[in-house]
Design a protein around this motif. Structure first.
Motif, PDB file in Angstrom:
ATOM      1  N   ILE A 288       0.849  -1.191   0.000  1.00 37.88           N
ATOM      2  CA  ILE A 288       0.000   0.000   0.000  1.00 37.88           C
ATOM      3  C   ILE A 288       0.886   1.244   0.000  1.00 37.88           C
ATOM      4  O   ILE A 288       1.935   1.270   0.646  1.00 37.88           O
ATOM      5  CB  ILE A 288      -0.918   0.014   1.238  1.00 37.88           C
ATOM      6  N   ASP A 289       0.468   2.264  -0.713  1.00 35.19           N
ATOM      7  CA  ASP A 289       1.137   3.570  -0.620  1.00 35.19           C
ATOM      8  C   ASP A 289       0.745   4.193   0.713  1.00 35.19           C
ATOM      9  O   ASP A 289      -0.404   4.631   0.890  1.00 35.19           O
ATOM     10  CB  ASP A 289       0.694   4.458  -1.788  1.00 35.19           C
ATOM     11  N   GLU A 290       1.679   4.194   1.656  1.00 40.45           N
ATOM     12  CA  GLU A 290       1.371   4.614   3.028  1.00 40.45           C
ATOM     13  C   GLU A 290       1.001   6.096   3.126  1.00 40.45           C
ATOM     14  O   GLU A 290       0.485   6.543   4.156  1.00 40.45           O
ATOM     15  CB  GLU A 290       2.555   4.303   3.950  1.00 40.45           C
ATOM     16  N   THR A 291       1.253   6.871   2.071  1.00 43.73           N
ATOM     17  CA  THR A 291       0.821   8.286   2.080  1.00 43.73           C
ATOM     18  C   THR A 291      -0.675   8.394   1.811  1.00 43.73           C
ATOM     19  O   THR A 291      -1.276   9.453   2.017  1.00 43.73           O
ATOM     20  CB  THR A 291       1.597   9.104   1.021  1.00 43.73           C
ATOM     21  N   LYS A 292      -1.275   7.282   1.356  1.00 41.89           N
ATOM     22  CA  LYS A 292      -2.699   7.299   1.012  1.00 41.89           C
ATOM     23  C   LYS A 292      -3.518   6.359   1.881  1.00 41.89           C
ATOM     24  O   LYS A 292      -4.732   6.255   1.721  1.00 41.89           O
ATOM     25  CB  LYS A 292      -2.867   6.925  -0.460  1.00 41.89           C
TER      26      LYS A 292
END
Length: 340
Positions: A288-292
């Motif tokens: 997962i893109d941890e910024t999102k």
């Protein structure tokens, strides 16, 4: 509808498999008197073109017995840093065999012959452990169900021969690799000193794995299996399920691979997915893109919809397709992903 994609170990016996189990002829396998177990062992040995085979309760036990037979305490085996024998067998390498692991920084769980050669300790240098065994895992679970290049496996065998190292294959999901790469099991039987294959993953059996090797090796494995507590009695009921699976469940692995690739395509289309590992067989590993959003929130969101996947640590998530993952479940899961 519960959709369980945490592993291909969650399957239940099929009706045909249950019929085979209920009609199995059994005996006491500790005395080698169970005809169904004997038939399974003969079938698997012939499948790989090897001399003999031995039925075990689990893949961890087959691997641990193999390592025990190939090594002496204080020695060292060589494997990739993602290898199952190092990461997921409870430290059994050291506990059961008194052996350490030289870890190779390979690619998606796969190392090269050059890396193996470089990892071998000089046999006359008494300050380091004696290198005695190379362990391969195909498919590489933590690498996303990755399949080895057979030519590289042959090159590693040449290194083993040059340095008198034993060569063991953890083939828990070898069935998947054989189908995906259209390879022959006898290719593997001719290459490795020992092979462990799991029956309770892609093939959908309730219990069991098989260790394959030459006659002397398997004869000695009987004693190690006993020491590890793996002697079973009327195990033919389980062996009958395995015989049925070998006859009916190998070709259908293509369906699991197709569904896995379709899941990967949907994941790659989602803005919050950072990375999806290449998909060759039935395992999807992604991040997962941890910024999102967080991996934990993604798993919890799916759980609220009664869809279950598993975390692999270090931000990696895993989905595994299998025998009990139906077309209807697949449509629901893909639709759910698209709506997230």
């Amino acid at each position: 509808m519960t959709i369980n994609l945490i592993s291909d170990t969650v399957t239940k016996p099929t009706p045909g498999m249950l019929d085979a189990m209920f009609s199995a002829e059994v005996g006491d396998d500790v005395f080698k008197a169970d005809p169904s177990v004997n038939a399974l062992e003969e079938k698997v040995a012939a499948y790989f073109g090897m001399e003999a085979a031995l039925y075990f309760p689990s893949g961890t036990m087959t691997n641990q017995a193999a390592i025990k037979l190939h090594t002496q305490p204080g020695e060292q085996l060589i494997c990739d840093k993602y290898a199952h024998v190092y990461n997921y067998e409870g430290g059994g390498v050291s506990f059961n065999s008194g052996v350490s692991c030289k870890l190779i920084d390979g690619h998606r769980g796969m190392m090269t012959a050059e890396q193996v050669a470089a990892a071998i300790n000089p046999p006359d240098f008494y300050h380091s452990p004696l290198s005695s065994l190379v362990c391969i895992e195909n498919t590489a679970n933590k690498g996303g169900g990755a399949c080895w290049d057979f030519k590289e496996l042959e090159a590693i065998k040449a290194v083993c021969n040059q340095h008198q190292l034993a060569y063991h294959l953890d083939g828990a999901r070898l069935w998947n690799a054989l189908v995906a790469k259209e390879e022959s099991p006898k290719q593997y039987g001719a290459l490795f000193d020992s092979i462990s294959v799991c029956l309770s993953k892609g093939l959908g059996c309730p219990v069991g794995s098989v260790l394959v090797g030459d006659k002397e090796y398997i004869h000695n494995a009987i004693r190690v299996r006993k020491v590890l507590g793996g002697g079973m009695r009327q195990a033919g009921y389980l062996a009958a399920a395995a015989i049925f699976a070998l006859d009916h469940h190998i070709d259908r692995l293509k369906e699991d691979h197709k569904k896995a690739k379709e899941i990967g395509e949907v994941l790659n289309s989602l803005a919050f997915i950072k990375k999806v590992e290449p998909i060759e067989t039935n395992i999807i590993i992604f991040e997962i893109d941890e910024t999102k959003g967080s991996s934990e929130d993604f798993v919890k969101t799916l759980e609220q919809k009664d869809i279950h996947i598993i975390g692999m640590g270090q931000g990696k998530l895993r989905i595994v397709t299998h025998l009990d993952y139906t077309d209807q479940m697949h449509d629901v899961f893909l639709s759910t992903l698209r709506q997230l």
